[in-house]
Design a protein around this motif. Structure first.
Motif, PDB file in Angstrom:
ATOM      1  N   ASP A   1      11.283  74.238  -5.836  1.00 26.94           N
ATOM      2  CA  ASP A   1      12.180  74.761  -6.868  1.00 26.94           C
ATOM      3  C   ASP A   1      12.585  76.205  -6.594  1.00 26.94           C
ATOM      4  O   ASP A   1      13.728  76.606  -6.839  1.00 26.94           O
ATOM      5  CB  ASP A   1      11.524  74.656  -8.244  1.00 26.94           C
ATOM      6  CG  ASP A   1      11.589  73.245  -8.817  1.00 26.94           C
ATOM      7  OD1 ASP A   1      12.381  72.438  -8.305  1.00 26.94           O
ATOM      8  OD2 ASP A   1      10.842  72.962  -9.769  1.00 26.94           O
ATOM      9  N   ASP A   2      11.634  76.996  -6.094  1.00 29.75           N
ATOM     10  CA  ASP A   2      11.945  78.395  -5.765  1.00 29.75           C
ATOM     11  C   ASP A   2      13.026  78.448  -4.690  1.00 29.75           C
ATOM     12  O   ASP A   2      13.958  79.268  -4.767  1.00 29.75           O
ATOM     13  CB  ASP A   2      10.695  79.131  -5.279  1.00 29.75           C
ATOM     14  CG  ASP A   2       9.730  79.457  -6.411  1.00 29.75           C
ATOM     15  OD1 ASP A   2      10.127  79.318  -7.583  1.00 29.75           O
ATOM     16  OD2 ASP A   2       8.581  79.843  -6.113  1.00 29.75           O
ATOM     17  N   MET A   3      12.895  77.586  -3.673  1.00 27.46           N
ATOM     18  CA  MET A   3      13.909  77.538  -2.621  1.00 27.46           C
ATOM     19  C   MET A   3      15.273  77.197  -3.210  1.00 27.46           C
ATOM     20  O   MET A   3      16.276  77.854  -2.924  1.00 27.46           O
ATOM     21  CB  MET A   3      13.509  76.499  -1.562  1.00 27.46           C
ATOM     22  CG  MET A   3      14.537  76.287  -0.460  1.00 27.46           C
ATOM     23  SD  MET A   3      15.893  75.132  -0.883  1.00 27.46           S
ATOM     24  CE  MET A   3      15.007  73.593  -1.043  1.00 27.46           C
ATOM     25  N   ALA A   4      15.310  76.161  -4.043  1.00 27.72           N
ATOM     26  CA  ALA A   4      16.582  75.721  -4.621  1.00 27.72           C
ATOM     27  C   ALA A   4      17.195  76.792  -5.514  1.00 27.72           C
ATOM     28  O   ALA A   4      18.423  76.990  -5.518  1.00 27.72           O
ATOM     29  CB  ALA A   4      16.364  74.439  -5.411  1.00 27.72           C
ATOM     30  N   ALA A   5      16.359  77.496  -6.273  1.00 30.27           N
ATOM     31  CA  ALA A   5      16.863  78.560  -7.143  1.00 30.27           C
ATOM     32  C   ALA A   5      17.461  79.697  -6.316  1.00 30.27           C
ATOM     33  O   ALA A   5      18.498  80.268  -6.683  1.00 30.27           O
ATOM     34  CB  ALA A   5      15.740  79.087  -8.026  1.00 30.27           C
ATOM     35  N   ASN A   6      16.820  80.016  -5.195  1.00 31.69           N
ATOM     36  CA  ASN A   6      17.349  81.070  -4.330  1.00 31.69           C
ATOM     37  C   ASN A   6      18.705  80.669  -3.746  1.00 31.69           C
ATOM     38  O   ASN A   6      19.620  81.496  -3.647  1.00 31.69           O
ATOM     39  CB  ASN A   6      16.361  81.361  -3.198  1.00 31.69           C
ATOM     40  CG  ASN A   6      15.125  82.090  -3.677  1.00 31.69           C
ATOM     41  OD1 ASN A   6      15.153  82.754  -4.703  1.00 31.69           O
ATOM     42  ND2 ASN A   6      14.027  81.953  -2.947  1.00 31.69           N
ATOM     43  N   VAL A   7      18.832  79.391  -3.368  1.00 32.69           N
ATOM     44  CA  VAL A   7      20.103  78.919  -2.820  1.00 32.69           C
ATOM     45  C   VAL A   7      21.194  78.978  -3.886  1.00 32.69           C
ATOM     46  O   VAL A   7      22.328  79.391  -3.620  1.00 32.69           O
ATOM     47  CB  VAL A   7      19.961  77.490  -2.266  1.00 32.69           C
ATOM     48  CG1 VAL A   7      21.320  76.918  -1.879  1.00 32.69           C
ATOM     49  CG2 VAL A   7      19.030  77.480  -1.066  1.00 32.69           C
ATOM     50  N   SER A   8      20.853  78.563  -5.111  1.00 33.03           N
ATOM     51  CA  SER A   8      21.834  78.609  -6.193  1.00 33.03           C
ATOM     52  C   SER A   8      22.299  80.035  -6.443  1.00 33.03           C
ATOM     53  O   SER A   8      23.485  80.278  -6.729  1.00 33.03           O
ATOM     54  CB  SER A   8      21.238  78.013  -7.471  1.00 33.03           C
ATOM     55  OG  SER A   8      21.090  76.611  -7.348  1.00 33.03           O
TER      56      SER A   8
END
Length: 203
Positions: free
Chosen positions: A74-81
């Motif tokens: 989730d942290d990875m996805a939030a950073n991408v967003s």
């Protein structure tokens, strides 16, 4: 430093201890430690607490490690967003999310295998359940819905399309993890995305 003898965190700070526990588990997996090698005792020592204090937040070690791996995803996805916050081109957004997912798998194989390549009991959350509940999946569905609204995609359910796309991404990720030394083409993922985009293009 020895773990604190106190089993409970100060009132109102239990969520902080939970995050520290997850951080410790993520750090160990990032260092290459496999789930079977990580003990609750080690994690308790990492956060300077007792083992019972950890079990106040997680019912079991598997639950704890899955929660940690999910948080890392989730942290990875939030950073991408956040990176894509000003990107308006839907194709660019989808490709960036796809590459980030596969990069996460290759760069963090331990949590990825735990989430998506490890058999789980029927009573546990499935890989698909975990993926569909993730930050990245929701963002992917939103981008696909935007593409459909803009006439850039066939009239298909964005959630169904996202599941199929994720399955394809997982195939690439699993191959790269399991057979990293095979001569995979550098543009393997882009070829897959091109074929997927062609199949979704309005006719």
């Amino acid at each position: 430093m020895a773990p604190s003898a106190a089993g409970r965190s100060p009132r109102g700070q239990g969520h902080l201890l939970r995050e520290r526990i997850l951080d410790a588990a993520i750090e160990r997996m990032a260092a290459g430690e496999e789930p079977h090698d990580i003990s609750v005792r080690q994690l308790a020592d990492d956060v300077h607490k007792t083992v019972p204090a950890l079990y106040q937040h997680f019912a079991s070690k598997p639950e704890l490690l899955v929660a940690a791996a999910t948080r890392a995803l989730d942290d990875m996805a939030a950073n991408v967003s956040e990176e894509l916050s000003t990107e308006l081109d839907t194709d660019t957004r989808l490709r960036r999310r796809a590459h980030a997912f596969v990069d996460f798998a290759v760069e963090h194989p331990v949590p990825y295998r735990l989430l998506f390549m490890t058999p789980t009991p029927e009573s546990s959350r499935s890989s698909l359940d975990i993926m569909m509940a993730s930050v990245g999946f929701h963002a992917l569905v939103e981008d696909l819905a935007a593409a459909r609204s803009a006439g850039e995609m066939i009239d298909a359910d964005p959630t169904d399309v996202a599941i199929v796309l994720w399955a394809a991404l997982h195939g690439v990720a699993a191959l790269l993890i399991a057979h990293p030394h095979l001569p995979w083409p550098d543009d393997l993922l882009d070829r897959l995305l091109d074929q997927h985009a062609y199949g979704l293009a309005p006719r």
